[in-house]
Design an enzyme around this catalytic site. Sequence first.
Site, mmCIF file in Angstrom:
data_model
loop_
_atom_site.group_PDB
_atom_site.id
_atom_site.type_symbol
_atom_site.label_atom_id
_atom_site.label_comp_id
_atom_site.label_asym_id
_atom_site.label_seq_id
_atom_site.Cartn_x
_atom_site.Cartn_y
_atom_site.Cartn_z
ATOM 1 C CG MET A 13 -5.880 -38.402 33.216
ATOM 2 S SD MET A 13 -3.993 -38.916 33.282
ATOM 3 C CE MET A 13 -3.201 -37.553 32.829
ATOM 4 N N GLY A 43 -9.174 -31.966 32.009
ATOM 5 C CA GLY A 43 -10.083 -31.337 30.952
ATOM 6 C C GLY A 43 -11.591 -32.164 30.789
ATOM 7 C CG ASN A 45 -12.725 -34.756 36.024
ATOM 8 O OD1 ASN A 45 -13.049 -35.841 35.591
ATOM 9 N ND2 ASN A 45 -11.655 -34.640 37.063
ATOM 10 C CG ASP A 248 -14.874 -37.736 47.458
ATOM 11 O OD1 ASP A 248 -13.678 -37.332 47.397
ATOM 12 O OD2 ASP A 248 -15.136 -38.905 46.520
ATOM 13 C CG ASP A 254 -10.927 -30.908 37.475
ATOM 14 O OD1 ASP A 254 -10.147 -29.997 37.348
ATOM 15 O OD2 ASP A 254 -10.825 -32.282 37.732
ATOM 16 N N GLY A 289 -17.226 -39.831 44.495
ATOM 17 C CA GLY A 289 -16.452 -39.769 43.217
ATOM 18 C C GLY A 289 -16.115 -38.637 42.634
HETATM 19 P P1 ATP Z 1 -9.065 -30.259 44.019
HETATM 20 O O1 ATP Z 1 -7.717 -30.015 43.454
HETATM 21 O O2 ATP Z 1 -9.118 -30.992 45.291
HETATM 22 O O3 ATP Z 1 -10.157 -30.694 42.968
HETATM 23 P P2 ATP Z 1 -9.071 -27.466 44.208
HETATM 24 O O4 ATP Z 1 -7.978 -27.079 45.237
HETATM 25 O O5 ATP Z 1 -8.659 -27.205 42.805
HETATM 26 O O6 ATP Z 1 -9.549 -28.769 44.565
HETATM 27 P P3 ATP Z 1 -10.656 -26.222 45.895
HETATM 28 O O7 ATP Z 1 -10.381 -24.689 46.085
HETATM 29 O O8 ATP Z 1 -10.743 -27.124 47.013
HETATM 30 O O9 ATP Z 1 -10.243 -26.576 44.479
HETATM 31 O O10 ATP Z 1 -12.388 -26.065 45.625
HETATM 32 C C1 ATP Z 1 -13.043 -25.396 44.652
HETATM 33 C C2 ATP Z 1 -14.272 -24.728 45.127
HETATM 34 O O11 ATP Z 1 -15.164 -25.585 45.374
HETATM 35 C C3 ATP Z 1 -14.098 -23.855 46.211
HETATM 36 O O12 ATP Z 1 -14.017 -22.439 45.646
HETATM 37 C C4 ATP Z 1 -15.372 -23.722 46.767
HETATM 38 O O13 ATP Z 1 -16.294 -22.928 46.079
HETATM 39 C C5 ATP Z 1 -15.834 -25.340 46.401
HETATM 40 N N1 ATP Z 1 -15.785 -26.045 47.713
HETATM 41 C C6 ATP Z 1 -14.431 -26.861 47.635
HETATM 42 N N2 ATP Z 1 -14.634 -27.610 48.856
HETATM 43 C C7 ATP Z 1 -15.873 -27.229 49.512
HETATM 44 C C8 ATP Z 1 -16.502 -27.550 50.622
HETATM 45 N N3 ATP Z 1 -15.913 -28.314 51.506
HETATM 46 N N4 ATP Z 1 -17.706 -27.147 51.111
HETATM 47 C C9 ATP Z 1 -18.544 -26.344 50.121
HETATM 48 N N5 ATP Z 1 -17.875 -25.807 49.025
HETATM 49 C C10 ATP Z 1 -16.497 -26.222 48.735
#
Ligand code: ATP
Length: 305
Positions: A13, A43, A45, A248, A254, A289
């Site tokens: 996208m 995909g 990313n 951020d 991804d 980003g």
């Molecule tokens: P998004 O849809 O926002 O991209 P998501 O909900 O699919 O994210 P998350 O569970 O937020 O995925 O994050 C994926 C992984 O990234 C987590 O399991 C963790 O290992 C790491 N992570 C996410 N946020 C943080 C943070 N604030 N500090 C350290 N690691 C993080």
Amino acid sequence: MKKSDVLVIGSNMIDLMTYINRMPVAGETVEAEDFSMGFGGKGANQAVAAARLGSQVSFISMVGNDSFGKQQLGNFKAANIDVTGVGVGRKSSGAAPIFVDPTADNRILIVKGANSELTPAVLDEHLDLIRNTKLIVLQQEIPLETNYHAIDLAKQYGVPILLNPAPANSHLDMEHVRRVDFFSPNETELATLTGLPTTSMDEISRAAQRLVDMGVKNVLVTIGSRGVLWVSATTSQLIDAVKVEAVDTTGAGDSFIGSFAHYFAQGETIPQALRHANEYVAITVTRRGTQKSYPTAKEVVEMYQ
Ligand code: ATP
């Protein structure tokens, strides 16, 4: 044919970030503060994250027959991604107009465009790519039938599959889900799929166990700054996230999937790959980003040596 480390089958996208003071009402024109474009799509990313780490990544995806499509192709090539599986569709490129207001609240529209042209028949044109990889990675911004066909083909060729069920889709056919090797939802996606609550760790554990009981080999639930819960028939363990000051978290999910795919394809055990993926994402969330926040293998080594 040379074997790839990771084959991503999925979306791309163009993010159209528009920074606004307020949304116009119907019939009104309002000046916006700023605008920027970014490369996105789950995909793409995930493919970029794995490629930045040094994996040989192949990508099966559809871009539009327009200038965005050309820019996407240029971006994949710059990331050293094999684009023999990237086709040009008849629709416009996938795009996401995103409106960000001064309080950082987002309003996002998703135009799937050419991503909806990634049909099961497209996969049949790339059986060599599907057969010759160490791991196939799928998400849900392309038609579900295409993912089902990818799972059927992967099973036929004995290639492991990771399915990241994002964005959540309650129509996902569990008969296909139970055949994947890695199923990696976040808490919300896990709740949508199982119909169970996923607020506390106990609830998340129970919902993940439900999927394992149905036949999924490894459930990897990402739980933001708490880390990732790995549940299989023989284990249930939380691999803690690395503690950092996040600025951020866009694209964190991804970054996690792409980096886990890389480390697993390099032959690491599941817990090793999960620990390394957590370290990778920890760098990502300290930068602004999406794709541009994903570090290279060299940057990861410098950070954790
Ligand atoms: P998004 O849809 O926002 O991209 P998501 O909900 O699919 O994210 P998350 O569970 O937020 O995925 O994050 C994926 C992984 O990234 C987590 O399991 C963790 O290992 C790491 N992570 C996410 N946020 C943080 C943070 N604030 N500090 C350290 N690691 C993080």
